[in-house]
Design an enzyme around this catalytic site. Structure first.
Site, mmCIF file in Angstrom:
data_model
loop_
_atom_site.group_PDB
_atom_site.id
_atom_site.type_symbol
_atom_site.label_atom_id
_atom_site.label_comp_id
_atom_site.label_asym_id
_atom_site.label_seq_id
_atom_site.Cartn_x
_atom_site.Cartn_y
_atom_site.Cartn_z
ATOM 1 N N CYS A 1 -78.283 -83.069 -112.839
ATOM 2 C CA CYS A 1 -79.368 -83.519 -111.972
ATOM 3 C C CYS A 1 -80.572 -83.761 -112.865
ATOM 4 C CB CYS A 1 -79.686 -82.483 -110.895
ATOM 5 S SG CYS A 1 -81.062 -82.990 -109.826
ATOM 6 N N CYS B 1 -84.352 -82.845 -110.718
ATOM 7 C CA CYS B 1 -84.762 -81.466 -110.430
ATOM 8 C C CYS B 1 -83.560 -80.550 -110.615
ATOM 9 C CB CYS B 1 -85.370 -81.357 -109.046
ATOM 10 S SG CYS B 1 -84.362 -82.099 -107.735
ATOM 11 N N SER B 2 -82.993 -80.091 -109.504
ATOM 12 C CA SER B 2 -81.819 -79.210 -109.618
ATOM 13 C C SER B 2 -80.967 -79.286 -108.356
ATOM 14 C CB SER B 2 -82.254 -77.765 -109.867
ATOM 15 O OG SER B 2 -83.129 -77.323 -108.840
ATOM 16 N N CYS B 3 -80.756 -80.497 -107.846
ATOM 17 C CA CYS B 3 -79.902 -80.650 -106.666
ATOM 18 C C CYS B 3 -78.500 -80.125 -106.982
ATOM 19 C CB CYS B 3 -79.844 -82.120 -106.254
ATOM 20 S SG CYS B 3 -81.420 -82.743 -105.620
#
Length: 206
Positions: A110, A113-115
């Site tokens: 990702c 961000c941090s999906c």
């Protein structure tokens, strides 16, 4: 000099310390309660865990028809399985599976961000959010995979999938050779979170 990526155990500890301090502060200020924290933790420990992903992978390994469906209509295929309710919520929106096969290896990152597909893989590891990993895995995936122990043949195509709020990817790793007589329980033991992210091979934890 290129900065090498490694699983940052020291950073994980530092992050855990900060989270613990923040939790204590929020409880002290009355923003949340200890009971709220316990409920959230219990939810992710019992419902949204890598166990769900392991079930999906083993089903794909043992049912060719399901394996074909899960990469075309992932939500529809998952609806056929005995999985916890609420799979579509809590970061599980728009789940999409991709399958490794001879000559093709998939890697999920990702860049924004941090999906992360929490209902399938549980909570994301700290290093998944690491800026070094996110940048280098997108730019030089083969090198990063080699550094974490995934040595692929030179002619293997590496496909990088960028998770987002629109598509939360996870990998169906290849079934290891010599497992034809394994029970479903034994097969599940070969499937790790890392293998469902593409940073490891099934049966070979990173």
């Amino acid at each position: 000099m290129t900065e090498q990526f490694s699983y940052p155990s020291d950073r994980e500890q530092s992050s855990a310390d900060r989270v613990g301090a923040l939790e204590r502060l929020l409880i002290e200020k009355g923003v949340i309660t200890g009971e709220t924290v316990d409920k959230v933790l219990a939810y992710f420990e019992s419902e949204m865990t890598p166990l769900n992903g392991q079930k999906i992978v083993v089903k794909a390994w043992t049912d060719p028809d399901f394996a074909a469906r899960v990469v075309v209509d992932t939500p529809g295929a998952l609806a056929e399985l005995d999985l916890p309710e609420g799979m579509a919520g809590a970061e599980g929106e728009h789940l999409q599976a991709v399958a490794n096969e001879p000559g093709v290896h998939n890697l999920v990152i990702c860049t924004l961000c941090s999906c992360f597909p929490w209902p399938v893989l549980g909570l994301p590891p700290y290093w998944y959010k690491d800026p070094v990993f996110r940048a280098r895995a997108a730019r030089e995936p083969r090198t990063v995979l080699t550094e974490v122990g995934v040595d692929l043949a030179e002619d293997t195509e590496i496909k990088v999938w960028d998770s987002s709020g629109h598509s939360r990817w996870f990998v169906i790793p290849e079934r290891p050779a010599g497992t034809e007589g394994f029970t479903e329980e034994q097969l599940m033991g070969l499937v790790t979170t890392e293998s469902m992210m593409g940073v490891a091979l099934a049966g070979h934890p990173a």
